[in-house]
Design a protein around this motif. Structure first.
Motif, PDB file in Angstrom:
ATOM      1  N   PHE A 166      38.539  40.656  33.250  1.00 32.04           N
ATOM      2  CA  PHE A 166      39.743  40.916  32.479  1.00 32.04           C
ATOM      3  C   PHE A 166      40.374  42.205  32.977  1.00 32.04           C
ATOM      4  O   PHE A 166      39.677  43.187  33.206  1.00 32.04           O
ATOM      5  N   GLN A 167      41.695  42.186  33.122  1.00 28.76           N
ATOM      6  CA  GLN A 167      42.395  43.391  33.546  1.00 28.76           C
ATOM      7  C   GLN A 167      43.577  43.653  32.632  1.00 28.76           C
ATOM      8  O   GLN A 167      44.328  42.735  32.302  1.00 28.76           O
ATOM      9  N   PHE A 168      43.756  44.907  32.260  1.00 31.41           N
ATOM     10  CA  PHE A 168      44.912  45.342  31.477  1.00 31.41           C
ATOM     11  C   PHE A 168      45.870  46.017  32.440  1.00 31.41           C
ATOM     12  O   PHE A 168      45.453  46.844  33.243  1.00 31.41           O
ATOM     13  N   GLY A 169      47.143  45.648  32.410  1.00 31.29           N
ATOM     14  CA  GLY A 169      48.107  46.209  33.333  1.00 31.29           C
ATOM     15  C   GLY A 169      48.231  47.722  33.183  1.00 31.29           C
ATOM     16  O   GLY A 169      47.992  48.266  32.103  1.00 31.29           O
ATOM     17  N   ASP A 170      48.625  48.373  34.270  1.00 33.31           N
ATOM     18  CA  ASP A 170      48.760  49.828  34.257  1.00 33.31           C
ATOM     19  C   ASP A 170      49.706  50.302  33.154  1.00 33.31           C
ATOM     20  O   ASP A 170      49.481  51.343  32.526  1.00 33.31           O
ATOM     21  N   ALA A 171      50.763  49.539  32.928  1.00 28.29           N
ATOM     22  CA  ALA A 171      51.758  49.897  31.914  1.00 28.29           C
ATOM     23  C   ALA A 171      51.407  49.365  30.539  1.00 28.29           C
ATOM     24  O   ALA A 171      52.175  49.549  29.584  1.00 28.29           O
ATOM     25  N   ARG A 172      50.297  48.702  30.425  1.00 29.56           N
ATOM     26  CA  ARG A 172      49.810  48.128  29.153  1.00 29.56           C
ATOM     27  C   ARG A 172      50.800  47.130  28.568  1.00 29.56           C
ATOM     28  O   ARG A 172      50.977  47.043  27.345  1.00 29.56           O
ATOM     29  N   LYS A 173      51.460  46.358  29.462  1.00 26.53           N
ATOM     30  CA  LYS A 173      52.375  45.313  28.999  1.00 26.53           C
ATOM     31  C   LYS A 173      51.835  43.930  29.310  1.00 26.53           C
ATOM     32  O   LYS A 173      52.383  42.935  28.842  1.00 26.53           O
ATOM     33  N   ASP A 174      50.799  43.838  30.133  1.00 26.49           N
ATOM     34  CA  ASP A 174      50.330  42.537  30.550  1.00 26.49           C
ATOM     35  C   ASP A 174      48.838  42.589  30.837  1.00 26.49           C
ATOM     36  O   ASP A 174      48.233  43.671  30.963  1.00 26.49           O
ATOM     37  N   SER A 175      48.269  41.401  30.953  1.00 27.52           N
ATOM     38  CA  SER A 175      46.838  41.310  31.203  1.00 27.52           C
ATOM     39  C   SER A 175      46.561  40.020  31.950  1.00 27.52           C
ATOM     40  O   SER A 175      47.349  39.058  31.881  1.00 27.52           O
ATOM     41  N   SER A 176      45.443  40.008  32.656  1.00 30.37           N
ATOM     42  CA  SER A 176      45.026  38.796  33.352  1.00 30.37           C
ATOM     43  C   SER A 176      43.554  38.544  33.101  1.00 30.37           C
ATOM     44  O   SER A 176      42.780  39.456  32.810  1.00 30.37           O
ATOM     45  N   LEU A 177      43.213  37.262  33.212  1.00 28.96           N
ATOM     46  CA  LEU A 177      41.821  36.822  33.096  1.00 28.96           C
ATOM     47  C   LEU A 177      41.501  36.003  34.332  1.00 28.96           C
ATOM     48  O   LEU A 177      42.166  34.995  34.590  1.00 28.96           O
ATOM     49  N   HIS A 178      40.524  36.438  35.081  1.00 27.92           N
ATOM     50  CA  HIS A 178      40.108  35.727  36.297  1.00 27.92           C
ATOM     51  C   HIS A 178      38.727  35.151  36.080  1.00 27.92           C
ATOM     52  O   HIS A 178      37.827  35.861  35.615  1.00 27.92           O
ATOM     53  N   ILE A 179      38.575  33.874  36.397  1.00 32.22           N
ATOM     54  CA  ILE A 179      37.264  33.228  36.301  1.00 32.22           C
ATOM     55  C   ILE A 179      36.812  32.843  37.703  1.00 32.22           C
ATOM     56  O   ILE A 179      37.549  32.165  38.439  1.00 32.22           O
ATOM     57  N   THR A 180      35.642  33.254  38.047  1.00 35.88           N
ATOM     58  CA  THR A 180      35.055  32.938  39.361  1.00 35.88           C
ATOM     59  C   THR A 180      34.119  31.745  39.219  1.00 35.88           C
ATOM     60  O   THR A 180      33.322  31.691  38.280  1.00 35.88           O
ATOM     61  N   ALA A 181      34.229  30.831  40.154  1.00 32.42           N
ATOM     62  CA  ALA A 181      33.330  29.661  40.186  1.00 32.42           C
ATOM     63  C   ALA A 181      33.267  28.985  38.817  1.00 32.42           C
ATOM     64  O   ALA A 181      32.210  28.918  38.186  1.00 32.42           O
ATOM     65  N   ALA A 182      34.394  28.482  38.393  1.00 28.57           N
ATOM     66  CA  ALA A 182      34.500  27.895  37.057  1.00 28.57           C
ATOM     67  C   ALA A 182      33.500  26.762  36.858  1.00 28.57           C
ATOM     68  O   ALA A 182      33.176  26.008  37.791  1.00 28.57           O
ATOM     69  N   GLN A 183      33.041  26.654  35.608  1.00 26.55           N
ATOM     70  CA  GLN A 183      32.094  25.615  35.229  1.00 26.55           C
ATOM     71  C   GLN A 183      32.665  24.803  34.074  1.00 26.55           C
ATOM     72  O   GLN A 183      33.514  25.296  33.334  1.00 26.55           O
ATOM     73  N   PRO A 184      32.198  23.572  33.890  1.00 25.11           N
ATOM     74  CA  PRO A 184      32.719  22.758  32.779  1.00 25.11           C
ATOM     75  C   PRO A 184      32.612  23.458  31.429  1.00 25.11           C
ATOM     76  O   PRO A 184      33.449  23.256  30.554  1.00 25.11           O
ATOM     77  N   GLY A 185      31.625  24.301  31.257  1.00 27.15           N
ATOM     78  CA  GLY A 185      31.476  25.051  30.007  1.00 27.15           C
ATOM     79  C   GLY A 185      32.563  26.071  29.773  1.00 27.15           C
ATOM     80  O   GLY A 185      32.683  26.605  28.667  1.00 27.15           O
ATOM     81  N   ASP A 186      33.380  26.356  30.784  1.00 31.59           N
ATOM     82  CA  ASP A 186      34.506  27.280  30.629  1.00 31.59           C
ATOM     83  C   ASP A 186      35.727  26.578  30.035  1.00 31.59           C
ATOM     84  O   ASP A 186      36.716  27.245  29.695  1.00 31.59           O
TER      85      ASP A 186
END
Lengths: 112, 115
Positions: free
Chosen positions: A63-83
């Motif tokens: 999870f990343q919070f943008g430098d300006a605190r206006k946005d965020s991202s969620l990155h999933i590596t090697a996704a699994q069906p449980g995700d």
């Protein structure tokens, strides 16, 4: 106007792929939360980010919070069906720490 | 086990017939909240409560009432339900770990159909 815009709205991928989903706004927030909701259940809090530029990891989720605190991202590596699930971001709004506004979410399907 | 419970889980009713959805938490949390979730509209906050006898409106409070007489319970009351209140409802409780850091627990949801 939606306070939080999440993209993409839908995402269907194969097991093992990587993915990133986004939560964007034109407003600045003191903190932002990410939740995952599985079918038939209530949302479960995954993480809260507070500091601009902050990166938090939860196993294969980053999870990343943008430098300006206006946005965020969620990155999933090697996704699994449980995700598989609905990923929601949320922020405090209306001047209260307890008034939460959610984005509409990204519905992720990870196929075996 | 720490949990938020809601009852009933499923409810079919008719327009105008008063109903109450109960919510209870066993974690001694001060903050509780109600949300509704609708396709295309997402999760929207109805009411929240910061402590006993302290409640405030969320984004969509019209047609709903709440009360917080005890710390553990936060019932949602629909005095005269209408079909546009057909929705999936969630109760949540929260513990404040630090400034800007609450950990929030959601109940399992109540699916309401108003005919």
């Amino acid at each position: 106007t939606q306070l939080l815009e999440q993209s993409p709205q839908f995402l269907s991928i194969q097991e093992g792929e990587n993915l990133t989903v986004y939560c964007n706004s034109s407003s600045v927030f003191s903190s932002l939360q990410w939740y995952r909701q599985e079918p038939g259940e209530g949302p479960v809090l995954l993480v809260t980010v507070v500091t601009g530029g902050e990166v938090k990891k939860l196993k294969r989720l980053t999870f990343q919070f943008g430098d300006a605190r206006k946005d965020s991202s969620l990155h999933i590596t090697a996704a699994q069906p449980g995700d598989t699930g609905l990923y929601l971001c949320a922020v405090n709004s209306g001047g209260s720490n307890y008034k939460l506004t959610f984005g509409k979410g990204t519905l992720l399907t990870v196929n075996p | 086990e720490a949990q938020v419970t809601q009852n009933p889980r499923y409810l079919i009713t008719v327009t105008g017939k008063k109903l109450t959805v109960t919510c209870s938490q066993n974690m001694n949390h001060e903050y509780m909240s109600w949300y509704r979730q609708d396709p295309g509209l997402g999760l929207r906050q109805i009411y929240y409560s910061m402590n006993v006898e302290v409640t405030d409106k969320g984004d969509v409070p019209e047609g709903y009432k709440v009360s917080r007489k005890e710390k553990r319970n936060f019932p949602l009351i629909l005095e005269s339900p209408s079909p546009n209140q057909t929705s999936l409802y969630f109760c949540a409780s929260s513990l404040r770990l630090a400034e800007f850091q609450e950990t929030q627990y959601f109940g399992p949801g109540t699916r309401l159909l108003v005919l």
